[in-house]
Design a protein around this motif. Structure first.
Motif, PDB file in Angstrom:
ATOM      1  N   ILE A 118       0.818  -1.210   0.000  1.00 53.24           N
ATOM      2  CA  ILE A 118       0.000   0.000   0.000  1.00 53.24           C
ATOM      3  C   ILE A 118       0.855   1.264   0.000  1.00 53.24           C
ATOM      4  O   ILE A 118       0.531   2.256  -0.669  1.00 53.24           O
ATOM      5  CB  ILE A 118      -0.954  -0.008   1.212  1.00 53.24           C
ATOM      6  N   THR A 119       1.964   1.245   0.733  1.00 56.81           N
ATOM      7  CA  THR A 119       2.761   2.460   0.894  1.00 56.81           C
ATOM      8  C   THR A 119       3.821   2.658  -0.191  1.00 56.81           C
ATOM      9  O   THR A 119       4.239   3.792  -0.440  1.00 56.81           O
ATOM     10  CB  THR A 119       3.465   2.466   2.261  1.00 56.81           C
ATOM     11  N   CYS A 120       4.246   1.591  -0.837  1.00 56.26           N
ATOM     12  CA  CYS A 120       5.381   1.703  -1.755  1.00 56.26           C
ATOM     13  C   CYS A 120       5.048   1.524  -3.233  1.00 56.26           C
ATOM     14  O   CYS A 120       5.846   1.918  -4.086  1.00 56.26           O
ATOM     15  CB  CYS A 120       6.461   0.668  -1.377  1.00 56.26           C
ATOM     16  N   GLU A 121       3.878   0.921  -3.545  1.00 56.64           N
ATOM     17  CA  GLU A 121       3.649   0.557  -4.943  1.00 56.64           C
ATOM     18  C   GLU A 121       3.623   1.765  -5.866  1.00 56.64           C
ATOM     19  O   GLU A 121       4.212   1.726  -6.952  1.00 56.64           O
ATOM     20  CB  GLU A 121       2.345  -0.234  -5.099  1.00 56.64           C
ATOM     21  N   LEU A 122       2.973   2.833  -5.475  1.00 60.07           N
ATOM     22  CA  LEU A 122       2.858   3.976  -6.379  1.00 60.07           C
ATOM     23  C   LEU A 122       4.230   4.581  -6.680  1.00 60.07           C
ATOM     24  O   LEU A 122       4.505   4.975  -7.818  1.00 60.07           O
ATOM     25  CB  LEU A 122       1.927   5.027  -5.773  1.00 60.07           C
ATOM     26  N   LYS A 123       5.098   4.645  -5.672  1.00 58.09           N
ATOM     27  CA  LYS A 123       6.438   5.192  -5.895  1.00 58.09           C
ATOM     28  C   LYS A 123       7.251   4.283  -6.802  1.00 58.09           C
ATOM     29  O   LYS A 123       7.951   4.751  -7.709  1.00 58.09           O
ATOM     30  CB  LYS A 123       7.154   5.365  -4.549  1.00 58.09           C
ATOM     31  N   ILE A 124       7.153   2.977  -6.583  1.00 57.86           N
ATOM     32  CA  ILE A 124       7.873   2.038  -7.449  1.00 57.86           C
ATOM     33  C   ILE A 124       7.343   2.116  -8.875  1.00 57.86           C
ATOM     34  O   ILE A 124       8.107   2.074  -9.846  1.00 57.86           O
ATOM     35  CB  ILE A 124       7.754   0.610  -6.879  1.00 57.86           C
ATOM     36  N   THR A 125       6.015   2.254  -9.008  1.00 57.30           N
ATOM     37  CA  THR A 125       5.422   2.357 -10.340  1.00 57.30           C
ATOM     38  C   THR A 125       5.945   3.586 -11.079  1.00 57.30           C
ATOM     39  O   THR A 125       6.128   3.560 -12.300  1.00 57.30           O
ATOM     40  CB  THR A 125       3.891   2.412 -10.245  1.00 57.30           C
ATOM     41  N   ALA A 126       6.192   4.667 -10.341  1.00 57.59           N
ATOM     42  CA  ALA A 126       6.734   5.873 -10.971  1.00 57.59           C
ATOM     43  C   ALA A 126       8.085   5.588 -11.619  1.00 57.59           C
ATOM     44  O   ALA A 126       8.430   6.187 -12.655  1.00 57.59           O
ATOM     45  CB  ALA A 126       6.877   6.984  -9.931  1.00 57.59           C
ATOM     46  N   TYR A 127       8.845   4.671 -11.045  1.00 53.49           N
ATOM     47  CA  TYR A 127      10.134   4.309 -11.633  1.00 53.49           C
ATOM     48  C   TYR A 127       9.972   3.351 -12.812  1.00 53.49           C
ATOM     49  O   TYR A 127      10.664   3.477 -13.823  1.00 53.49           O
ATOM     50  CB  TYR A 127      11.045   3.684 -10.577  1.00 53.49           C
ATOM     51  N   ILE A 128       9.059   2.383 -12.689  1.00 54.04           N
ATOM     52  CA  ILE A 128       8.959   1.378 -13.753  1.00 54.04           C
ATOM     53  C   ILE A 128       8.337   1.953 -15.021  1.00 54.04           C
ATOM     54  O   ILE A 128       8.490   1.366 -16.094  1.00 54.04           O
ATOM     55  CB  ILE A 128       8.187   0.126 -13.303  1.00 54.04           C
ATOM     56  N   THR A 129       7.639   3.092 -14.921  1.00 51.81           N
ATOM     57  CA  THR A 129       7.113   3.709 -16.148  1.00 51.81           C
ATOM     58  C   THR A 129       8.230   4.251 -17.026  1.00 51.81           C
ATOM     59  O   THR A 129       7.983   4.594 -18.180  1.00 51.81           O
ATOM     60  CB  THR A 129       6.145   4.858 -15.805  1.00 51.81           C
ATOM     61  N   ARG A 130       9.446   4.304 -16.506  1.00 53.07           N
ATOM     62  CA  ARG A 130      10.576   4.833 -17.266  1.00 53.07           C
ATOM     63  C   ARG A 130      11.304   3.743 -18.048  1.00 53.07           C
ATOM     64  O   ARG A 130      12.271   4.039 -18.762  1.00 53.07           O
ATOM     65  CB  ARG A 130      11.546   5.549 -16.327  1.00 53.07           C
ATOM     66  N   ILE A 131      10.892   2.496 -17.892  1.00 53.79           N
ATOM     67  CA  ILE A 131      11.526   1.400 -18.606  1.00 53.79           C
ATOM     68  C   ILE A 131      10.472   0.682 -19.448  1.00 53.79           C
ATOM     69  O   ILE A 131       9.275   0.825 -19.200  1.00 53.79           O
ATOM     70  CB  ILE A 131      12.198   0.402 -17.633  1.00 53.79           C
ATOM     71  N   PRO A 132      10.900  -0.080 -20.461  1.00 56.90           N
ATOM     72  CA  PRO A 132       9.920  -0.804 -21.288  1.00 56.90           C
ATOM     73  C   PRO A 132       9.064  -1.746 -20.444  1.00 56.90           C
ATOM     74  O   PRO A 132       9.523  -2.325 -19.464  1.00 56.90           O
ATOM     75  CB  PRO A 132      10.799  -1.580 -22.275  1.00 56.90           C
ATOM     76  N   THR A 133       7.817  -1.915 -20.865  1.00 61.72           N
ATOM     77  CA  THR A 133       6.882  -2.753 -20.126  1.00 61.72           C
ATOM     78  C   THR A 133       7.391  -4.169 -19.987  1.00 61.72           C
ATOM     79  O   THR A 133       7.309  -4.779 -18.904  1.00 61.72           O
ATOM     80  CB  THR A 133       5.514  -2.764 -20.840  1.00 61.72           C
ATOM     81  N   HIS A 134       7.929  -4.740 -21.069  1.00 61.98           N
ATOM     82  CA  HIS A 134       8.373  -6.140 -20.995  1.00 61.98           C
ATOM     83  C   HIS A 134       9.516  -6.318 -20.000  1.00 61.98           C
ATOM     84  O   HIS A 134       9.633  -7.356 -19.354  1.00 61.98           O
ATOM     85  CB  HIS A 134       8.769  -6.661 -22.379  1.00 61.98           C
ATOM     86  N   LEU A 135      10.346  -5.282 -19.859  1.00 62.49           N
ATOM     87  CA  LEU A 135      11.437  -5.365 -18.883  1.00 62.49           C
ATOM     88  C   LEU A 135      10.889  -5.319 -17.462  1.00 62.49           C
ATOM     89  O   LEU A 135      11.336  -6.072 -16.575  1.00 62.49           O
ATOM     90  CB  LEU A 135      12.426  -4.224 -19.119  1.00 62.49           C
ATOM     91  N   ALA A 136       9.891  -4.458 -17.226  1.00 71.92           N
ATOM     92  CA  ALA A 136       9.289  -4.360 -15.896  1.00 71.92           C
ATOM     93  C   ALA A 136       8.628  -5.670 -15.487  1.00 71.92           C
ATOM     94  O   ALA A 136       8.824  -6.155 -14.366  1.00 71.92           O
ATOM     95  CB  ALA A 136       8.258  -3.219 -15.871  1.00 71.92           C
ATOM     96  N   VAL A 137       7.856  -6.273 -16.400  1.00 78.04           N
ATOM     97  CA  VAL A 137       7.172  -7.517 -16.028  1.00 78.04           C
ATOM     98  C   VAL A 137       8.165  -8.659 -15.887  1.00 78.04           C
ATOM     99  O   VAL A 137       7.984  -9.553 -15.043  1.00 78.04           O
ATOM    100  CB  VAL A 137       6.058  -7.864 -17.035  1.00 78.04           C
TER     101      VAL A 137
END
Length: 424
Positions: A276-295
């Motif tokens: 609950i506390t960390c997902e949004l911040k982590i998501t802000a970082y993963i939007t900077r990399i390709p989707t396939h790399l994040a998954v």
């Protein structure tokens, strides 16, 4: 999804870009989830009402089956009638079905009870594709992954707080669980009707029933021919089967290894707080990399966490370590996986979202049965198997999302060369 059209996306940027209607939508999802007690407490409630364990198991199976068909029905309804209409209709249908369950929970009314439970599951999940479509349509495209992360947080926050609310309600009256569930569902319907925008049907509906059926058959036939999307759906199924073991087989492992029950409570609390506390911040970082790399990275981290559970026999620290890694992998991969069907064209997006959610619902129903059977035969080796299953899910997810990204890039390039052409 990467952000190629502007500066990196931050949490505050996303919150500022979130329209008021999306805030209402997410608030409604949270309110509805706070009162969602049926699936979690159904078995305990029915046994409390002196129904047999077999009947309770059938009831849970009926509810799970209803949720699978409910998401598919919700996708079709969204496609034909629009998102707001579908949400309101689903919630108005769900509220009385849930509230009436205490009146049917009697030995002589089991057939009627099972039908009502199946219909309650169907209605309860029919709103999910509509909410996802509305979210993707109202948020700017560059914020889609962040938006779906916010929806996941709303769902997870409700799921974490609902058992705490239920624990107090049960002390007063078990029946109140279902009356409160029905009441929160009704509140969501009223909020949706009052606050959500009238949302147009994504594409003009065919004029006749025959044309509508042909339209639907063509859409689903297209899905079946799309190997990349089928790989993605297989990844959702396998990943969900592995994911549910943290709440099904992990308690069995903890008891088998003679650890106190508070260890499992600590795992649940720590996982919920981190998510609950960390997902949004982590998501802000993963939007900077390709989707396939994040998954891909997310599934890898999750698999390592699942494998760590197999070392629990040596130390309880491996349980907590595995839980932190598992939830971290979920935060890295989850938002992009959740948002992926929303990348399809408006005319088919509701159906793609519905099939994804139906696949996850089916895996959530089958996963516990498979997990308990496999754990009793493999014990510690079971977690190696789950790590492999989740790793295979990651490979399929990388293939599915990468192929989709390449198609979108090719379509965009073709559109730039032929501005009057039509992209798919």
């Amino acid at each position: 999804m990467t952000d190629d059209d502007g500066p990196p996306i931050g949490v505050l940027d996303t919150l500022r870009a979130t329209p008021t209607t999306v805030r209402y939508l997410l608030g409604g999802v949270l309110v509805n989830q706070l009162g969602a007690f049926v699936q979690t407490f159904l078995v305990l409630y029915l046994t409390h009402r002196d129904l047999s364990d077999g009947t309770a198991g059938l009831a849970l199976g009926a509810y799970s089956l209803g949720t699978v068909f409910g998401t598919l029905l919700g996708g079709e309804a969204t496609h034909r009638f629009g998102a707001r209409t579908t949400i309101v209709a689903a919630m108005l249908g769900s509220a009385p079905l849930v509230a009436v369950l205490p009146l049917l929970a009697r030995p002589g009314l089991v057939p009627a009870l099972l039908v009502a439970i199946a219909l309650a599951g169907l209605a309860a999940q029919a709103y999910r594709p509509a909410a996802s479509v509305l979210l993707s349509d109202l948020m700017p495209e560059r914020y889609h992954v962040m938006a779906f992360s916010m929806m996941r947080i709303a769902l997870n926050t409700g799921a974490a707080l609902a058992p705490l609310i239920a624990a107090g309600v049960i002390l007063l009256d078990w029946d109140l669980l279902f009356w409160i569930d029905g009441a929160t569902t009704l509140v969501y319907a009223l909020l949706a009707h009052r606050l959500l925008p009238r949302h147009a049907v994504p594409e003009r509906a065919p004029r006749t029933k025959a044309e509508r059926r042909a339209d639907g058959r063509a859409a689903y036939a297209g899905m079946l021919r799309d190997r990349a999307y089928l790989a993605y759906l297989a990844a959702v199924v396998l990943g969900t089967v592995a994911y549910v073991q943290s709440s099904i087989s992990l308690p069995l492992e903890i008891v088998h290894d003679d650890y106190p029950t508070w260890l499992y409570s600590a795992v649940l609390t720590a996982s919920s707080l981190v998510l609950i506390t960390c997902e949004l911040k982590i998501t802000a970082y993963i939007t900077r990399i390709p989707t396939h790399l994040a998954v891909g990275v997310g599934h890898l981290v999750n698999s390592i966490g699942l494998a760590a559970y197999g070392l629990a026999v040596h130390s309880g620290a491996f349980v907590l370590f595995g839980a932190v890694l598992a939830v971290s992998g979920l935060m890295i991969a989850g938002p992009s996986m959740f948002a992926h069907p929303a990348t399809f064209p408006d005319g088919s997006k509701a159906r793609y979202l519905a099939t994804m959610q139906a696949a996850a619902g089916l895996a959530s129903a089958v996963g516990p049965l498979f997990g308990v059977w496999a754990w009793t035969h493999l014990h510690a080796g079971f977690w190696v198997l789950m790590a492999v299953v989740n790793g295979l899910a990651g490979v399929l997810a990388v293939y599915g999302t990468r192929q989709r990204a390449q198609r979108r890039t090719a379509a965009a390039a073709a559109a730039d060369q032929d501005p009057v052409g039509e992209t798919v």
